[in-house]
Design a protein around this motif. Structure first.
Motif, mmCIF file in Angstrom:
data_model
loop_
_atom_site.group_PDB
_atom_site.id
_atom_site.type_symbol
_atom_site.label_atom_id
_atom_site.label_comp_id
_atom_site.label_asym_id
_atom_site.label_seq_id
_atom_site.Cartn_x
_atom_site.Cartn_y
_atom_site.Cartn_z
ATOM 1 N N LEU A 184 0.828 -1.207 0.000
ATOM 2 C CA LEU A 184 0.000 0.000 0.000
ATOM 3 C C LEU A 184 0.862 1.257 0.000
ATOM 4 O O LEU A 184 0.591 2.204 -0.739
ATOM 5 N N ILE A 233 -10.430 -0.626 -0.415
ATOM 6 C CA ILE A 233 -10.007 -1.549 0.628
ATOM 7 C C ILE A 233 -11.248 -2.273 1.142
ATOM 8 O O ILE A 233 -12.252 -1.640 1.474
ATOM 9 N N ASP A 291 -4.773 -7.580 -7.644
ATOM 10 C CA ASP A 291 -5.241 -7.181 -6.322
ATOM 11 C C ASP A 291 -4.380 -7.845 -5.246
ATOM 12 O O ASP A 291 -3.668 -8.812 -5.525
ATOM 13 N N LEU A 300 -6.945 -5.256 -1.209
ATOM 14 C CA LEU A 300 -6.769 -4.011 -1.937
ATOM 15 C C LEU A 300 -7.203 -4.283 -3.371
ATOM 16 O O LEU A 300 -6.606 -5.114 -4.050
ATOM 17 N N HIS A 359 -7.388 -2.902 -6.936
ATOM 18 C CA HIS A 359 -6.849 -1.869 -7.820
ATOM 19 C C HIS A 359 -7.927 -1.368 -8.767
ATOM 20 O O HIS A 359 -8.854 -2.100 -9.120
ATOM 21 N N TYR A 386 -10.206 4.907 -1.989
ATOM 22 C CA TYR A 386 -9.164 5.921 -1.822
ATOM 23 C C TYR A 386 -9.586 7.253 -2.432
ATOM 24 O O TYR A 386 -10.125 7.294 -3.532
ATOM 25 N N ASP A 410 -2.608 6.642 3.694
ATOM 26 C CA ASP A 410 -2.837 5.202 3.570
ATOM 27 C C ASP A 410 -3.582 4.611 4.753
ATOM 28 O O ASP A 410 -4.477 3.803 4.595
#
Length: 194
Positions: free
Chosen positions: A52, A67, A106, A119, A121, A162, A168
């Protein structure tokens, strides 16, 4: 230089090369062990955090990811009713199932205990909710056989996407906030940033 010295030098160079190759293999194995959770085979929390950080350190105006923070509901009761070995088996099987829901790009990790983190993407809240709902509904239908017992369980999932002004740890904090809301709403729920 006589033949004895030449053979000696060749043997020394060979030994140095062999040692270097073994050292490289050993270093690779140690690195893999430090990045991988021993029980589930997923990445560790530390490795996830590093991934991350790497993503966020790459300057991009189009950085998009989500996330998912996933918690197995009532996991302590599984350990209590079926034994801790059964609980470990459930964690292993669930970790393998999670891989079916994500792309190779991911990142999935065991966040701690019965919590997992993903996570996604190039994702937003809509995609995050779709993936989270797919995980939740498929898990609800999952039957894990262990020592002639069938173990069923559910998961609660919090998701956040995000935004460029977030750090983060803030996006993870947001996902955790939504996870707690999903659990408070009765578990076996997905709560996503609106």
């Amino acid at each position: 230089m006589d033949i004895g010295h030449l053979i000696g030098l060749v043997l020394i160079f060979y030994a140095i090369k062999l040692w270097g190759d073994q050292n490289t293999t050993h270093s690779f194995k140690l690195k893999k062990l430090s990045e991988t959770d021993q029980l589930t085979g997923l990445y560790t929390r530390r490795h996830f955090d590093q991934q991350l950080t790497n993503i966020l350190s790459t300057p991009s105006d189009e950085l998009k990811f989500s996330i998912l923070l996933i918690n197995i509901d009532n996991f302590k009761s599984i350990n209590k009713e079926y034994t801790q070995a059964a609980g470990d088996f459930v964690l292993q099987r669930f970790a393998n199932k999670l891989k079916d829901f994500v792309r190779q790009t991911d990142v999935i990790a065991r966040w701690g205990g019965e919590e997992f983190i993903i996570l996604l993407h190039n994702s937003n809240n809509t995609i995050a909710k779709q993936v989270a709902e797919a995980i939740r509904t498929k898990t609800e239908l999952l039957c894990i056989e262990y020592n002639q017992d069938i173990i069923n369980f559910t998961v609660s999932i919090g998701a956040a996407s995000y935004e460029s002004e977030l750090k983060d740890d803030q996006v993870i904090d947001k996902a955790e906030k939504y996870l707690l809301a999903a659990k408070a709403a009765g578990k076996n729920q997905v709560d996503v940033e609106r």
